[in-house]
Design a protein around this motif. Structure first.
Motif, PDB file in Angstrom:
ATOM      1  N   SER A 215       3.227   2.637 -15.671  1.00 28.60           N
ATOM      2  CA  SER A 215       3.154   1.185 -15.881  1.00 28.60           C
ATOM      3  C   SER A 215       1.939   0.861 -16.746  1.00 28.60           C
ATOM      4  CB  SER A 215       3.050   0.452 -14.534  1.00 28.60           C
ATOM      5  OG  SER A 215       1.871   0.852 -13.852  1.00 28.60           O
ATOM      6  N   ASN A 259       3.531  -6.968 -19.100  1.00 25.42           N
ATOM      7  CA  ASN A 259       3.322  -5.862 -18.178  1.00 25.42           C
ATOM      8  C   ASN A 259       4.680  -5.181 -17.931  1.00 25.42           C
ATOM      9  OD1 ASN A 259       0.499  -6.072 -17.628  1.00 25.42           O
ATOM     10  ND2 ASN A 259       0.930  -7.940 -16.464  1.00 25.42           N
ATOM     11  N   MET A 261       7.107  -1.462 -16.788  1.00 28.75           N
ATOM     12  CA  MET A 261       7.267  -0.150 -16.153  1.00 28.75           C
ATOM     13  C   MET A 261       8.168   0.656 -17.066  1.00 28.75           C
ATOM     14  SD  MET A 261       6.278   1.447 -13.395  1.00 28.75           S
ATOM     15  CE  MET A 261       6.638   3.052 -12.663  1.00 28.75           C
ATOM     16  N   ASP A 291      11.224  -1.914 -17.693  1.00 31.29           N
ATOM     17  CA  ASP A 291      11.364  -3.089 -16.824  1.00 31.29           C
ATOM     18  C   ASP A 291      10.146  -3.980 -16.954  1.00 31.29           C
ATOM     19  OD1 ASP A 291      13.699  -1.956 -15.949  1.00 31.29           O
ATOM     20  OD2 ASP A 291      12.800  -1.101 -14.110  1.00 31.29           O
ATOM     21  N   ARG A 293       7.455  -6.465 -15.497  1.00 34.56           N
ATOM     22  CA  ARG A 293       6.885  -6.582 -14.133  1.00 34.56           C
ATOM     23  C   ARG A 293       6.336  -7.988 -13.932  1.00 34.56           C
ATOM     24  NH1 ARG A 293       2.882  -1.860 -12.959  1.00 34.56           N
ATOM     25  NH2 ARG A 293       3.371  -2.447 -10.819  1.00 34.56           N
TER      26      ARG A 293
END
Length: 293
Positions: A215, A259, A261, A291, A293
């Motif tokens: 991440s 942010n 992942m 993904d 976040r």
């Protein structure tokens, strides 16, 4: 007078000699009723052979085995009634006609219960002949279970599943299966591991092709065209990883400061020149899924 007698004697002898030379016999063999006979002159020799009789049977009269002449009539069959196991049979010659009646059982009793692995047995008494009969009974069908996974499918390979008999455990059916849709995406993410940035940077060849997850924050959108994108993603310890990604149709764009992942494959190192002109080398990842976040 003597002269006349001699002439007559000589004539008689000559006549007999001529008669003896006239017929060269052609003989037919003797038969049951006729002796050996000359076909030219009818002279016979010896006696008739007489018949050699074969006694009458069920279907043939008394018959001479030399000439075939018959006498009287055939005896005719004497039929014995058919039974459960034997057809109608002649008591004289043993010839059969038709088929056996076969056993007839009105009630059977199980003496060994069949299963899905073994045949059974049943017993009954024939109502015609009274014989006690034992018959084999067929195996019963297996009881099929639901599908059971014996090898889990992965993102890259098919799994295996089987159906068994819930009674005896015999495997009845096997089948390969593959993950699809969300299951396949989840499998890829589950197979990804977290690696140390320093380990990847120090030994990039060792980790190349490994599934990785991490991440971080997008600090730069480096390139984006025809859904082919590249980003620099900063980890929590300020290390940076270069990310390639093919955005799916309809998927939202990723922006700086997002942010994320990241799930993908390690792809060695990449080098680039910073705006200050410095040559920078960092780990590179081909992302399969990103993904927000």
């Amino acid at each position: 007078m003597m002269k006349k007698i001699m002439v007559l004697f000589i004539s008689a002898v000559l006549a007999l000699s001529l008669t003896a030379c006239v017929c060269k016999h052609q003989w037919t063999e003797a038969t049951c009723t006729e002796p050996k006979t000359c076909t030219k002159c009818g002279e016979t020799e010896g006696e008739a052979l007489e018949h050699e009789w074969v006694e009458a049977a069920c279907e043939t009269p008394k018959t001479c085995k030399i000439c075939g002449e018959t006498e009287g009539e055939a005896l005719g069959h004497k039929w014995a009634e058919p039974t459960c196991t034997e057809a109608e049979t002649c008591s004289i010659c043993g010839k059969t006609s038709g088929t056996p009646l076969e056993h007839e059982v009105s009630e059977w009793k199980d003496i060994k219960i069949a299963s899905c692995t073994e045949t059974g047995e049943r017993e009954g008494v024939c109502t015609r002949c009274g014989e006690t009969l034992v018959q084999e009974t067929e195996k019963v069908p297996h009881v099929e279970s639901d599908w059971k996974i014996t090898k889990n499918a992965s993102y890259d390979g098919a799994g295996e599943k089987e159906k068994c008999c819930t009674i005896c455990g015999e495997i009845l059916e096997t089948e390969a299966y593959e993950l699809e849709g969300e299951e396949k995406i989840k499998a890829f993410k589950d197979e990804c591991e977290s690696y140390s940035y320093k380990d990847i940077a120090r030994e990039p060849d060792k980790y190349e092709g490994n599934k990785i997850k991490f991440s971080g924050e997008i600090i730069q959108v480096c390139d984006e065209s025809d859904n082919i994108c590249s980003y620099r993603v900063m980890l929590s310890n300020y290390d940076v990883i270069y990310v390639y990604y093919v955005r799916q149709e309809g998927e939202k764009r990723l922006l700086e400061n997002d942010n994320v992942m990241v799930y993908g494959l390690c792809n060695g190192l990449i080098s680039y020149t910073s705006v200050q002109g410095a040559n920078i080398t960092i780990p590179c990842v081909d992302a399969y899924y990103i993904d927000l976040r």
